[in-house]
Scaffold this motif. Structure first.
Motif, PDB file in Angstrom:
ATOM      1  N   ILE A 286       0.749  -1.278  -0.396  1.00  0.00           N
ATOM      2  CA  ILE A 286       0.438   0.298  -0.265  1.00  0.00           C
ATOM      3  C   ILE A 286       1.042   1.220   0.513  1.00  0.00           C
ATOM      4  CG2 ILE A 286      -0.056  -0.129   2.608  1.00  0.00           C
ATOM      5  CD1 ILE A 286      -3.212   1.409   2.353  1.00  0.00           C
ATOM      6  N   GLY A 287       1.899   1.046   0.276  1.00  0.00           N
ATOM      7  CA  GLY A 287       3.017   1.905   0.630  1.00  0.00           C
ATOM      8  C   GLY A 287       4.652   1.855   0.099  1.00  0.00           C
ATOM      9  N   ASN A 288       4.621   1.230  -0.766  1.00  0.00           N
ATOM     10  CA  ASN A 288       5.341   0.289  -1.077  1.00  0.00           C
ATOM     11  C   ASN A 288       7.085   1.109  -0.056  1.00  0.00           C
ATOM     12  OD1 ASN A 288       6.474  -0.217  -3.696  1.00  0.00           O
ATOM     13  ND2 ASN A 288       7.878   2.300  -3.925  1.00  0.00           N
ATOM     14  N   GLY A 289       6.590   0.190   1.188  1.00  0.00           N
ATOM     15  CA  GLY A 289       8.022   0.236   1.770  1.00  0.00           C
ATOM     16  C   GLY A 289       7.864   1.785   3.195  1.00  0.00           C
ATOM     17  N   PHE A 290       6.396   2.760   2.561  1.00  0.00           N
ATOM     18  CA  PHE A 290       6.106   3.735   3.800  1.00  0.00           C
ATOM     19  C   PHE A 290       5.146   2.942   4.891  1.00  0.00           C
ATOM     20  CE2 PHE A 290       4.164   7.294   5.090  1.00  0.00           C
ATOM     21  CZ  PHE A 290       5.545   8.245   5.550  1.00  0.00           C
ATOM     22  N   PRO A 291       5.288   3.128   6.187  1.00  0.00           N
ATOM     23  CA  PRO A 291       4.280   3.034   6.874  1.00  0.00           C
ATOM     24  C   PRO A 291       3.218   3.333   6.747  1.00  0.00           C
ATOM     25  CG  PRO A 291       6.239   3.095   8.136  1.00  0.00           C
ATOM     26  CD  PRO A 291       6.270   3.908   6.610  1.00  0.00           C
ATOM     27  N   ILE A 292       2.283   2.370   6.199  1.00  0.00           N
ATOM     28  CA  ILE A 292       0.678   2.709   5.889  1.00  0.00           C
ATOM     29  C   ILE A 292      -0.419   1.768   5.798  1.00  0.00           C
ATOM     30  CG2 ILE A 292       1.270   3.358   3.790  1.00  0.00           C
ATOM     31  CD1 ILE A 292      -0.994   5.417   3.726  1.00  0.00           C
ATOM     32  N   SER A 293      -1.080   1.396   6.442  1.00  0.00           N
ATOM     33  CA  SER A 293      -1.789   0.560   5.608  1.00  0.00           C
ATOM     34  C   SER A 293      -3.516   0.498   6.104  1.00  0.00           C
ATOM     35  CB  SER A 293      -2.009  -0.835   7.341  1.00  0.00           C
ATOM     36  OG  SER A 293      -2.328  -0.176   8.214  1.00  0.00           O
ATOM     37  N   GLY A 294      -4.583  -0.288   5.861  1.00  0.00           N
ATOM     38  CA  GLY A 294      -5.763   0.132   5.304  1.00  0.00           C
ATOM     39  C   GLY A 294      -6.875  -1.267   6.176  1.00  0.00           C
ATOM     40  N   VAL A 295      -7.444   0.035   6.278  1.00  0.00           N
ATOM     41  CA  VAL A 295      -8.851  -1.230   6.897  1.00  0.00           C
ATOM     42  C   VAL A 295     -10.193  -0.668   6.315  1.00  0.00           C
ATOM     43  CG1 VAL A 295      -9.804  -2.217   8.311  1.00  0.00           C
ATOM     44  CG2 VAL A 295      -7.623  -1.206   8.952  1.00  0.00           C
ATOM     45  N   ALA A 296     -10.852  -1.120   5.208  1.00  0.00           N
ATOM     46  CA  ALA A 296     -12.184  -1.030   4.224  1.00  0.00           C
ATOM     47  C   ALA A 296     -13.022  -1.428   5.359  1.00  0.00           C
ATOM     48  CB  ALA A 296     -12.020  -1.631   3.030  1.00  0.00           C
ATOM     49  N   PHE A 297     -14.258  -0.978   5.165  1.00  0.00           N
ATOM     50  CA  PHE A 297     -15.292  -1.487   6.065  1.00  0.00           C
ATOM     51  C   PHE A 297     -16.291  -1.422   5.421  1.00  0.00           C
ATOM     52  CE2 PHE A 297     -12.837   0.337   9.350  1.00  0.00           C
ATOM     53  CZ  PHE A 297     -12.440  -0.506  10.466  1.00  0.00           C
ATOM     54  N   ARG A 298     -17.922  -1.904   5.243  1.00  0.00           N
ATOM     55  CA  ARG A 298     -18.772  -2.270   5.389  1.00  0.00           C
ATOM     56  C   ARG A 298     -19.131  -0.454   6.368  1.00  0.00           C
ATOM     57  NH1 ARG A 298     -22.536  -6.650   2.944  1.00  0.00           N
ATOM     58  NH2 ARG A 298     -20.731  -7.768   1.842  1.00  0.00           N
ATOM     59  N   PRO A 299     -20.283   0.139   5.954  1.00  0.00           N
ATOM     60  CA  PRO A 299     -20.682   0.796   7.551  1.00  0.00           C
ATOM     61  C   PRO A 299     -21.211   0.338   8.595  1.00  0.00           C
ATOM     62  CG  PRO A 299     -21.616   1.486   4.808  1.00  0.00           C
ATOM     63  CD  PRO A 299     -20.636   0.549   4.259  1.00  0.00           C
ATOM     64  N   GLU A 300     -22.552  -0.611   8.193  1.00  0.00           N
ATOM     65  CA  GLU A 300     -23.183  -0.836   8.819  1.00  0.00           C
ATOM     66  C   GLU A 300     -22.437  -1.926   9.976  1.00  0.00           C
ATOM     67  OE1 GLU A 300     -23.238  -1.573   5.873  1.00  0.00           O
ATOM     68  OE2 GLU A 300     -23.305  -3.882   5.341  1.00  0.00           O
ATOM     69  N   VAL A 301     -20.974  -1.773   9.506  1.00  0.00           N
ATOM     70  CA  VAL A 301     -20.517  -2.908  10.254  1.00  0.00           C
ATOM     71  C   VAL A 301     -19.451  -1.641  11.696  1.00  0.00           C
ATOM     72  CG1 VAL A 301     -17.969  -4.987  11.236  1.00  0.00           C
ATOM     73  CG2 VAL A 301     -20.513  -4.802   9.261  1.00  0.00           C
ATOM     74  N   SER A 302     -19.116  -0.678  10.758  1.00  0.00           N
ATOM     75  CA  SER A 302     -18.150   0.352  11.553  1.00  0.00           C
ATOM     76  C   SER A 302     -18.775   1.716  12.178  1.00  0.00           C
ATOM     77  CB  SER A 302     -16.588   0.331  10.792  1.00  0.00           C
ATOM     78  OG  SER A 302     -17.899   1.285   9.669  1.00  0.00           O
TER      79      SER A 302
END
Lengths: 442, 442
Positions: A286-302
Motif C-alpha cells: 500500500i505504501g511501497n515501504g512507507f508505514p501505512i496500512s488500511g482497513v475498508a469497512f461495510r458502514p453497517e459494521v463500523s
C-alpha cells in the motif's frame, strides 16, 4: 543471543563473514532486542535498489523474489519524488482537513465492491488487523475468532493471540479456534472443498459456543499464504461466510499478503472467491515501504463503533503517508501493474512447472500471479515434507543472487513472492537460475 | 455521522465554512470511518509549514503550540533531505544488516541510563506500548495493569483496555486498576505525595491479587499529561516503583508525550523523578512525523521474550525510518534543542503566570519545558472545572491564529504543547496573543 538463527551460526559461523558484517552483527546483538533476527539466508548488506533488484556493497545485483513490500519497486522514482515533495512542505494529521486524504480514500475505495465504502488508515498490517477485530467484537458483541491452523495476522497482543504461526511461545486466546487451510488433499473421498471448509467453520462455531463464546469473526488471508499458499480451486468461501453470518459473526479478509494485485488476476484476493467481506485489511505494498496500512469497512459494521468509540491514529493518514500511497496508485495505473503481474506470473508459473515436472521432490506448485509456492517432499511416493532440501534450494539460489523464502507449517514450501515490479526479464533470470539449482537439487 | 464534533456543528454549521472546506468535509464524511474527527477548533486546511508555524491556503501564518509530533519543526529541511535521499536509494527491513540501524540504536540508547540497553523499533506509540505490555506479561507471568485514572496509552485492543481516557465506549480490562494522578491537592492533610501515590499502588496491587491477578506492570506517562499535566513535585515515583517490584511487576515509562526533551530539563521525563524504568516507550517526536516509535528495555526483562517469542515489525526500523529518526537526533545536537526548550519553556511559563496572576479563573499553572497546563475553574473560591471557558479561550486563540488544545478528565486544562522547535520569538508572539485573550476571558 545472536541475531543469526542458531542454524545459521552452525552453518556458517559469524567469523566467516566479512569484517564489516561481523562488526554490524556484534553491535546489533548488543543493542537490538527482543528477538531481532536476520532473514533466513546469510546476511547481505544492501546499499541500493531499483525495480526487483537489490545491490550489495560490492555492486552485486540480487534479484529480489521475496520482498514485496516495495511492490512497485525498490526506490521507485515516482514514489520517492512524491514523498520528497511532501516532507518538504507539510505533514498534518487527519484532525486537519486534507483534500489529498479524501481523494486517496475515494480512489482506493473505488477498487472495492460498493459495499465496502468506509476507509481507515493505520500504520501497519498489525494495527489494521487489530482495528478490524476491535470493530468486529464491538459490532457483534461476540468474542470468538476463527483462523487457519498456521495463520499469521500480526503482532499486537490481540492479533498475536490469533496468529498460530508465531509458535508455542506466543499463546493463543481461549476464544480462538483453528481450522485447516483449503488444501483439497485434506477432503474426504467424494467431499467437495466447499463442504470441507464449511463443515470446519460450523464445527468451530459450535465448539466456541459450547465454551461460552459467541462468534465475532472469521479472519482469513485470501491466499492462505502462511499456511502454504492455497489459491485453487476458488469459490468455496461463500459457504464459509454464510456460516459465519448465520452465527452473527463477520468475515474479515486479510489482504496484507494477497492484496494490491499480488495474485495477478484481481486487485484483491477475495474477489477471486466471489465474496464481499465485511472488513478488509491492507498493508505491505500500500505504501511501497512507507508505514501505512488500511482497513475498508461495510458502514453497517463500523458506524456504531465510530460513534461510540472512534479511532484516531496520530501517525496514520498524515499528508506524508497519503503522498506515498497515492503515488503507489499512480504507478499501478501508469505501469499497468495488474496486467503485468498476470502475464509475468503466468510465465513464471509455467516455467516452474516445466523445470520441476520430473522431480520426485516436488509435490505441487500452487499460487496465482506473483505469489507462488513449490511444495518440497522427501519423495513423491511418501509425501513427507522436506524442509532441509527446501532450505538448501533457498541457499543455492541466494548464492546465485536470487532471493526467495519459504512458508507453511512444515517450512517445506518455497515461497516465490517477488514485488509486483517483476518484469519479463526478471522472470527469465529467475527461471534460468532456478533451472540450474533445480538440476542439482530437484 | 459528521467528522465535525457535534458541538462544532452547533457552533458554526458546515454551511458557514468556505465552499472548498465544505466539499472536503462532505466527501470525508462519505469515505472515512470509523470515527474520524477534526481537531477541536474550526477546521483549517494547512498547506505548508516551517518551525512551529502552519500556513493556511490563504497564506495566513498560524503559530502551532499544539502539534508536537513534528518536534524539530514542520517540514524541517535536515529531516526532509535525509528522508528524500534514503527513499531514492534503498529501504530494507531489519532482517537485513543495516549499519545505520545499529548506529541509531547505539546513539538513542546513549541518551538513557546504562540499564536500558536494548532497543526495539515499531511504528507507532500504540505499537510501542502494546509490545511493552506483551513483554511485561511474558516476563512477569502476571496480568494485572495499573494506570492513572485518565490515562491514554494508545489504541490497539490491548492498549485501549488500559486507556481510560477513551471513555465508556471502550471497555477497560478486568485486570486493570486505576489510581489518581499525582495531584498534591488530593493528599490528606500532612500526607506526602510520595505516600499518597505509594498507598494507591499498594491498594491497587492488593485489589488485583484479591481478584486473582498477579501484577504485570505499572505503566505511567512521566508527565501524566492526559490526566491534566502533573510535573511537580518530583521524586515520588521510586516509592511507587518499589511497590511494583515487590509485587513482581515492572515499571513501564510511557515517554510518548514527555520524551525527546519536551519537558526541557532532561531528554526523558522519568529522569526528573530519579527512577530507572524497566521499559520505556517512545513515539511522536522520534521521527518528526515519520511513523516510527521505540521501546527501550532492560535486557533481563526482554531477553527471554526475544528467545521464545521474538518480535519483528515489517515496517519498523527500515532504512527509511532510521534516516528520519537519525536526522532528528542530528537536529537535537545541531540546534541545542534541550537547552532551547528549557530556556523558552521557562520564559513561556513565567509569562503565563504573569498574565493570569490576578485571574479568578486560573486555579494553577503546571508543567515543565514546553508542556504546560493552565487549569481553568469557575471561580477561585469554588474550584469547579470550567471547560466552557477553556473552550472559549482555545477558540479565541485560534481566531488569532494560535493553536493550543486542552486536557484532563474535565477538559478544563489548557494544553500548551508546542513543538520543541518553538523559538524565543514564538514565545513572544504566543504570550502577546494570550495576553489579549486573557484580558477578555480571564
Amino acid at each position: 543471543m545472536s541475531s543469526l538463527n542458531p542454524k545459521q551460526i552452525d552453518a556458517i559461523g559469524v567469523s566467516d563473514l566479512p569484517e564489516r558484517l561481523q562488526d554490524i552483527i556484534r553491535r546489533r546483538d548488543t543493542v537490538l532486542g527482543p528477538g531481532y533476527q536476520f532473514s533466513e539466508t546469510i546476511p547481505v548488506e544492501f546499499v541500493s535498489g531499483f525495480g526487483a533488484h537489490l545491490i550489495d556493497r560490492d555492486g552485486n545485483d540480487y534479484l529480489d523474489a521475496f520482498n514485496n513490500v516495495q511492490g512497485v519497486g525498490h526506490a521507485h522514482r515516482h514514489v520517492a519524488d512524491a514523498v520528497s515533495r511532501q516532507i518538504a512542505t507539510v505533514n498534518t494529521d487527519t484532525r486537519y482537513p486534507q483534500e489529498a486524504l479524501v481523494a486517496y480514500a475515494e480512489r482506493l475505495l473505488a477498487t472495492f465492491p460498493a459495499e465496502l465504502s468506509k476507509l481507515s488508515l493505520p500504520c501497519t498490517g498489525s494495527e489494521a488487523n487489530d482495528l478490524a477485530i476491535r470493530v468486529a467484537r464491538f459490532h457483534t458483541g461476540g468474542e470468538g475468532i476463527i483462523v487457519t491452523r498456521w495463520a499469521f495476522h500480526g503482532r499486537t497482543r490481540e492479533v498475536a493471540s490469533f496468529s498460530p504461526m508465531l509458535g508455542a511461545g506466543s499463546p493463543l486466546g481461549p476464544n480462538v479456534r483453528l481450522i485447516s487451510a483449503p488444501d483439497p488433499r485434506l477432503c474426504a473421498p467424494g467431499q467437495s472443498l466447499e463442504n470441507y471448509m464449511r463443515d470446519q467453520v460450523r464445527a468451530a462455531i459450535l465448539d466456541l459456543e459450547r465454551h461460552g463464546y459467541r462468534l465475532a469473526a472469521l479472519i482469513a488471508d485470501s491466499a492462505f499464504t502462511s499456511d502454504g499458499i492455497f489459491t485453487h480451486p476458488m469459490g468455496f468461501m461463500q459457504a464459509m461466510v454464510d456460516e459465519v453470518h448465520a452465527a452473527g459473526g463477520v468475515h474479515i479478509a486479510d489482504e496484507v499478503q494477497s492484496g494490491f494485485a499480488q495474485l495477478g488476476d484481481s486487485m484483491w484476493g477475495f474477489s477471486r472467491h466471489g465474496v464481499v467481506p465485511d472488513i478488509v485489511t491492507m498493508g505491505k505494498a500500500i505504501g511501497n515501504g512507507f508505514p501505512i496500512s488500511g482497513v475498508a469497512f461495510r458502514p453497517e459494521v463500523s458506524d456504531e463503533f465510530g460513534r461510540k468509540v472512534s479511532y484516531f491514529n496520530t501517525l496514520g493518514g498524515r499528508s506524508l503517508s497519503i503522498a506515498a500511497a497515492s503515488a503507489v496508485l499512480d504507478v499501478f495505473e501508469q505501469e499497468n501493474v495488474r496486467e503485468r503481474v498476470a502475464v509475468n506470473g503466468a510465465t513464471l508459473l509455467a516455467g516452474l512447472e516445466t523445470l520441476t515436472r520430473d522431480s520426485p521432490y516436488v509435490a505441487e506448485i500452487r499460487g496465482s500471479g506473483l505469489y507462488l509456492g513449490v511444495e518440497i517432499i522427501k519423495d513423491r511416493g511418501t509425501p513427507e515434507p522436506d524442509p532441509i532440501r527446501c532450505e538448501s534450494i533457498i541457499k543455492n539460489l541466494r548464492d546465485r543472487r536470487v532471493l526467495i523464502s519459504r512458508t507453511g507449517s512444515a517450512g517445506n514450501v518455497l515461497k516465490v513472492r517477488p514485488p509486483v515490479a517483476f518484469t519479463a526479464a526478471d522472470v527469465s533470470r529467475f527461471l534460468e537460475t532456478f533451472g540450474i539449482v533445480a538440476k542439482q537439487r530437484l
